[in-house]
Design a protein around this motif. Structure first.
Motif, PDB file in Angstrom:
ATOM      1  N   VAL A   1       0.871  -1.171   0.000  1.00  0.00           N
ATOM      2  CA  VAL A   1       0.000   0.000   0.000  1.00  0.00           C
ATOM      3  C   VAL A   1       0.908   1.221   0.000  1.00  0.00           C
ATOM      4  CG1 VAL A   1      -1.905   1.158   1.188  1.00  0.00           C
ATOM      5  CG2 VAL A   1      -1.637  -1.308   1.397  1.00  0.00           C
ATOM      6  N   THR A   2       1.058   1.850  -1.170  1.00  0.00           N
ATOM      7  CA  THR A   2       1.909   3.041  -1.255  1.00  0.00           C
ATOM      8  C   THR A   2       0.974   4.246  -1.138  1.00  0.00           C
ATOM      9  OG1 THR A   2       1.692   3.349  -3.613  1.00  0.00           O
ATOM     10  CG2 THR A   2       3.334   1.751  -2.903  1.00  0.00           C
ATOM     11  N   PRO A   3       1.521   5.466  -1.049  1.00  0.00           N
ATOM     12  CA  PRO A   3       0.633   6.603  -0.867  1.00  0.00           C
ATOM     13  C   PRO A   3      -0.408   6.744  -1.966  1.00  0.00           C
ATOM     14  CG  PRO A   3       2.852   7.258  -0.377  1.00  0.00           C
ATOM     15  CD  PRO A   3       2.929   5.862  -0.907  1.00  0.00           C
ATOM     16  N   SER A   4      -0.135   6.222  -3.175  1.00  0.00           N
ATOM     17  CA  SER A   4      -1.179   6.447  -4.175  1.00  0.00           C
ATOM     18  C   SER A   4      -1.658   5.204  -4.896  1.00  0.00           C
ATOM     19  CB  SER A   4      -0.713   7.488  -5.190  1.00  0.00           C
ATOM     20  OG  SER A   4       0.471   7.064  -5.769  1.00  0.00           O
ATOM     21  N   MET A   5      -1.249   4.024  -4.462  1.00  0.00           N
ATOM     22  CA  MET A   5      -1.900   2.850  -5.055  1.00  0.00           C
ATOM     23  C   MET A   5      -1.751   1.601  -4.203  1.00  0.00           C
ATOM     24  SD  MET A   5       0.381   2.494  -8.458  1.00  0.00           S
ATOM     25  CE  MET A   5       2.083   2.923  -8.544  1.00  0.00           C
ATOM     26  N   THR A   6      -2.665   0.660  -4.409  1.00  0.00           N
ATOM     27  CA  THR A   6      -2.570  -0.642  -3.763  1.00  0.00           C
ATOM     28  C   THR A   6      -2.110  -1.609  -4.845  1.00  0.00           C
ATOM     29  OG1 THR A   6      -4.496  -0.016  -2.459  1.00  0.00           O
ATOM     30  CG2 THR A   6      -3.826  -2.317  -2.378  1.00  0.00           C
ATOM     31  N   LEU A   7      -0.919  -2.155  -4.679  1.00  0.00           N
ATOM     32  CA  LEU A   7      -0.376  -3.062  -5.705  1.00  0.00           C
ATOM     33  C   LEU A   7      -0.419  -4.490  -5.191  1.00  0.00           C
ATOM     34  CD1 LEU A   7       2.860  -1.111  -6.682  1.00  0.00           C
ATOM     35  CD2 LEU A   7       0.909  -1.498  -8.152  1.00  0.00           C
ATOM     36  N   THR A   8      -1.052  -5.385  -5.926  1.00  0.00           N
ATOM     37  CA  THR A   8      -1.022  -6.791  -5.531  1.00  0.00           C
ATOM     38  C   THR A   8       0.291  -7.376  -6.036  1.00  0.00           C
ATOM     39  OG1 THR A   8      -3.396  -6.877  -5.770  1.00  0.00           O
ATOM     40  CG2 THR A   8      -2.256  -8.976  -5.642  1.00  0.00           C
ATOM     41  N   ARG A   9       1.134  -7.793  -5.110  1.00  0.00           N
ATOM     42  CA  ARG A   9       2.441  -8.315  -5.495  1.00  0.00           C
ATOM     43  C   ARG A   9       2.406  -9.830  -5.715  1.00  0.00           C
ATOM     44  NH1 ARG A   9       4.327  -5.276  -8.014  1.00  0.00           N
ATOM     45  NH2 ARG A   9       5.583  -3.473  -7.496  1.00  0.00           N
ATOM     46  N   ALA A  10       1.539 -10.520  -4.957  1.00  0.00           N
ATOM     47  CA  ALA A  10       1.471 -11.969  -5.132  1.00  0.00           C
ATOM     48  C   ALA A  10       0.093 -12.462  -4.708  1.00  0.00           C
ATOM     49  CB  ALA A  10       2.529 -12.651  -4.275  1.00  0.00           C
ATOM     50  N   LYS A  11      -0.374 -13.501  -5.419  1.00  0.00           N
ATOM     51  CA  LYS A  11      -1.641 -14.130  -5.037  1.00  0.00           C
ATOM     52  C   LYS A  11      -1.329 -15.597  -4.819  1.00  0.00           C
ATOM     53  CE  LYS A  11      -6.327 -14.886  -6.720  1.00  0.00           C
ATOM     54  NZ  LYS A  11      -7.212 -14.831  -7.866  1.00  0.00           N
ATOM     55  N   VAL A  12      -1.652 -16.103  -3.640  1.00  0.00           N
ATOM     56  CA  VAL A  12      -1.359 -17.508  -3.336  1.00  0.00           C
ATOM     57  C   VAL A  12      -2.682 -18.253  -3.210  1.00  0.00           C
ATOM     58  CG1 VAL A  12      -0.278 -19.075  -1.695  1.00  0.00           C
ATOM     59  CG2 VAL A  12       0.712 -16.813  -2.072  1.00  0.00           C
ATOM     60  N   GLU A  13      -2.855 -19.299  -4.030  1.00  0.00           N
ATOM     61  CA  GLU A  13      -4.076 -20.103  -3.924  1.00  0.00           C
ATOM     62  C   GLU A  13      -3.695 -21.572  -3.778  1.00  0.00           C
ATOM     63  OE1 GLU A  13      -8.044 -18.967  -6.120  1.00  0.00           O
ATOM     64  OE2 GLU A  13      -6.346 -18.413  -7.390  1.00  0.00           O
ATOM     65  N   VAL A  14      -4.206 -22.203  -2.736  1.00  0.00           N
ATOM     66  CA  VAL A  14      -3.933 -23.618  -2.522  1.00  0.00           C
ATOM     67  C   VAL A  14      -5.257 -24.294  -2.200  1.00  0.00           C
ATOM     68  CG1 VAL A  14      -2.827 -25.291  -0.986  1.00  0.00           C
ATOM     69  CG2 VAL A  14      -1.569 -23.262  -1.695  1.00  0.00           C
ATOM     70  N   ASN A  15      -5.525 -25.403  -2.863  1.00  0.00           N
ATOM     71  CA  ASN A  15      -6.781 -26.113  -2.607  1.00  0.00           C
ATOM     72  C   ASN A  15      -6.652 -26.879  -1.294  1.00  0.00           C
ATOM     73  OD1 ASN A  15      -9.267 -27.158  -2.920  1.00  0.00           O
ATOM     74  ND2 ASN A  15      -8.661 -28.736  -4.391  1.00  0.00           N
ATOM     75  N   ILE A  16      -7.512 -26.570  -0.327  1.00  0.00           N
ATOM     76  CA  ILE A  16      -7.408 -27.215   0.985  1.00  0.00           C
ATOM     77  C   ILE A  16      -8.588 -28.139   1.209  1.00  0.00           C
ATOM     78  CG2 ILE A  16      -7.403 -26.766   3.470  1.00  0.00           C
ATOM     79  CD1 ILE A  16      -5.653 -24.421   2.934  1.00  0.00           C
ATOM     80  N   PRO A  17      -8.326 -29.455   1.350  1.00  0.00           N
ATOM     81  CA  PRO A  17      -9.434 -30.403   1.537  1.00  0.00           C
ATOM     82  C   PRO A  17     -10.153 -30.150   2.859  1.00  0.00           C
ATOM     83  CG  PRO A  17      -7.293 -31.534   1.442  1.00  0.00           C
ATOM     84  CD  PRO A  17      -7.010 -30.089   1.370  1.00  0.00           C
ATOM     85  N   ARG A  18     -11.434 -30.511   2.913  1.00  0.00           N
ATOM     86  CA  ARG A  18     -12.202 -30.331   4.145  1.00  0.00           C
ATOM     87  C   ARG A  18     -11.679 -31.278   5.223  1.00  0.00           C
ATOM     88  NH1 ARG A  18     -17.533 -29.574   1.831  1.00  0.00           N
ATOM     89  NH2 ARG A  18     -18.620 -30.101   3.766  1.00  0.00           N
ATOM     90  N   LYS A  19     -11.931 -30.894   6.486  1.00  0.00           N
ATOM     91  CA  LYS A  19     -11.553 -31.801   7.583  1.00  0.00           C
ATOM     92  C   LYS A  19     -12.504 -32.993   7.560  1.00  0.00           C
ATOM     93  CE  LYS A  19      -9.664 -28.541  10.913  1.00  0.00           C
ATOM     94  NZ  LYS A  19      -9.850 -27.853  12.176  1.00  0.00           N
ATOM     95  N   ARG A  20     -11.951 -34.212   7.661  1.00  0.00           N
ATOM     96  CA  ARG A  20     -12.799 -35.422   7.710  1.00  0.00           C
ATOM     97  C   ARG A  20     -12.845 -35.913   9.148  1.00  0.00           C
ATOM     98  NH1 ARG A  20     -11.661 -36.939   2.315  1.00  0.00           N
ATOM     99  NH2 ARG A  20     -13.037 -35.499   1.197  1.00  0.00           N
ATOM    100  N   LYS A  21     -13.918 -36.558   9.482  1.00  0.00           N
ATOM    101  CA  LYS A  21     -14.060 -37.056  10.856  1.00  0.00           C
ATOM    102  C   LYS A  21     -12.922 -38.024  11.171  1.00  0.00           C
ATOM    103  CE  LYS A  21     -18.064 -37.833  13.730  1.00  0.00           C
ATOM    104  NZ  LYS A  21     -19.458 -38.246  13.757  1.00  0.00           N
ATOM    105  N   GLY A  22     -12.192 -37.731  12.230  1.00  0.00           N
ATOM    106  CA  GLY A  22     -11.130 -38.646  12.634  1.00  0.00           C
ATOM    107  C   GLY A  22      -9.874 -38.565  11.782  1.00  0.00           C
ATOM    108  N   ASN A  23      -9.906 -37.769  10.690  1.00  0.00           N
ATOM    109  CA  ASN A  23      -8.690 -37.682   9.875  1.00  0.00           C
ATOM    110  C   ASN A  23      -8.522 -36.250   9.365  1.00  0.00           C
ATOM    111  OD1 ASN A  23      -6.591 -37.916   8.142  1.00  0.00           O
ATOM    112  ND2 ASN A  23      -7.674 -39.171   6.624  1.00  0.00           N
TER     113      ASN A  23
END
Length: 380
Positions: free
Chosen positions: A147-169
């Motif tokens: 966040v600079t004084p005159s713009m918001t620059l997206t430097r990196a986007k991280v996306e990871v697919n996260i499996p749902r929690k399963r019962k007992g595992n």
């Protein structure tokens, strides 16, 4: 700076960082003349008649016709016609100059107005670069922004697919989370320059930010990562509703953050917009937006804070642009505050949805809305 009494003249500047390219983009207008060094392909004919071409660095003065700004790469291309004698380029020939960091250029205008001159003052003042970095995250998605004084620059986007929690595992879920945190941590080290950045906001819903910070500093201790350990105090955890870039505005509104960032311009803009929305809810007669309404309020000397987007000053029509500049000057003369928002900021984008111009008034001005409703009821 070399300006005449009637505000015509020229200014020579050297852009030092990407931010300066954004300032330059806002300074340039069609019809200005720009003098800078550039590379031109020149065809040469030898005595035997064979034609060769080579690239020659030369200084050209163009009359600006088109301006193209790439905000991600912070590159600026200016197209125009040559208006000064040059041994390689004919008068009136088209050329495109790419303005580069650390190479000076001279910009001449027939009229330097107060808004443009103020932008130059700000761009040359190092205190304006009190910088903030932000990591906005949720499980499986993170944005690392500057966040600079005159713009918001997206430097990196991280996306990871996260499996749902399963019962007992939960092992798959936990492994994926660790992989995600690891990637965010790498992105932070790659894209955040801790010598400049004063504060790193870590924003998320729920406990994601706490888990991530614990993970990051445990890893830093394990691997003896001096960079992260020495800057630990700069990390600030705040709440946001999601991991998307737009959630950054909430994080910047957080009182804990505002006190840390009180010396940065971005925080001031977010607060001004926030005040405007509150006023619009509670006392709508003291919150105006749209050029006509705001001008009316200004005539009554009622404007306390004027919020205006820098996009409006890039208007091609000189008269329209002059109208905005007159408004800004007039509000300042009447002891009002003027906040010029950057259209590249999240807050600037929101102001753009409100026509790009809004005002918080010192006292209610009701006549305007009344007269309008009267005239419309008469037409009915």
């Amino acid at each position: 700076k070399d300006l005449e009494k009637d505000n015509a003249g020229q200014v020579t500047l050297i852009p030092e960082e990407p931010e300066d390219m954004w300032h330059t983009y806002n300074l340039l207008q069609v019809g200005d003349s720009l003098r800078a060094s550039t590379i031109r392909k020149v065809q040469t004919e030898s005595a035997t008649g064979s034609v060769g071409s080579n690239r020659i660095r030369t200084t050209l003065t163009l009359c600006v016709e088109a301006i193209d700004f790439d905000s991600q790469a912070c590159q600026l291309r200016v197209k125009g016609t040559n208006i000064q004698e040059n041994e390689y380029v004919k008068m009136g020939a088209y050329h495109t100059i790419e303005l580069e960091p650390n190479r000076q250029f001279t910009l001449a205008k027939k009229q330097w107005d107060s808004v443009v001159l103020e932008r130059i003052e700000q761009a040359c003042d190092p205190a304006w670069n009190a910088d903030v970095a932000a990591v906005v995250m949720q499980e499986g998605l993170a944005h690392v922004c500057l966040v600079t004084p005159s713009m918001t620059l997206t430097r990196a986007k991280v996306e990871v697919n996260i499996p749902r929690k399963r019962k007992g595992n939960c092992s798959q879920h936990d492994r994926a989370l660790e992989r995600f945190y690891e990637q965010v941590m790498q992105a932070i080290q790659r894209h955040i320059n801790f010598e400049v950045v004063k504060c790193v906001l870590v924003a998320s819903p729920g406990f994601v930010r706490e888990q991530f910070c614990d993970f990051m500093f445990q890893q830093a201790i394990k691997t003896d990562n001096k960079l992260l350990l020495e800057n630990r105090s700069k990390f600030l955890q705040v709440h946001s509703s999601s991991g998307h870039k737009y959630a950054l505005k909430e994080a910047l509104c957080d009182p804990a953050v505002t006190s840390r960032l009180s010396d940065t311009k971005a925080a001031g803009e977010v607060k001004a917009l926030d005040d405007f929305y509150k006023m619009l809810q509670h006392e709508p007669d003291r919150a105006f937006y749209g050029l006509k309404h705001v001008e009316k309020a200004n005539e009554a000397m009622a404007i306390d804070t004027l919020l205006i987007s820098d996009e409006l000053f890039r208007h091609q029509d000189v008269a329209t642009r002059a109208r905005y500049v007159r408004l800004v000057d007039s509000v300042r003369e009447n002891m009002g505050t003027v906040r010029i928002f950057s259209s590249l900021h999240v807050s600037g984008e929101q102001l753009g949805q409100l026509t790009g111009i809004a005002a918080i008034l010192r006292f209610p001005v009701a006549e305007l809305s009344d007269t309008e409703s009267d005239s419309s009821s008469e037409e009915d």
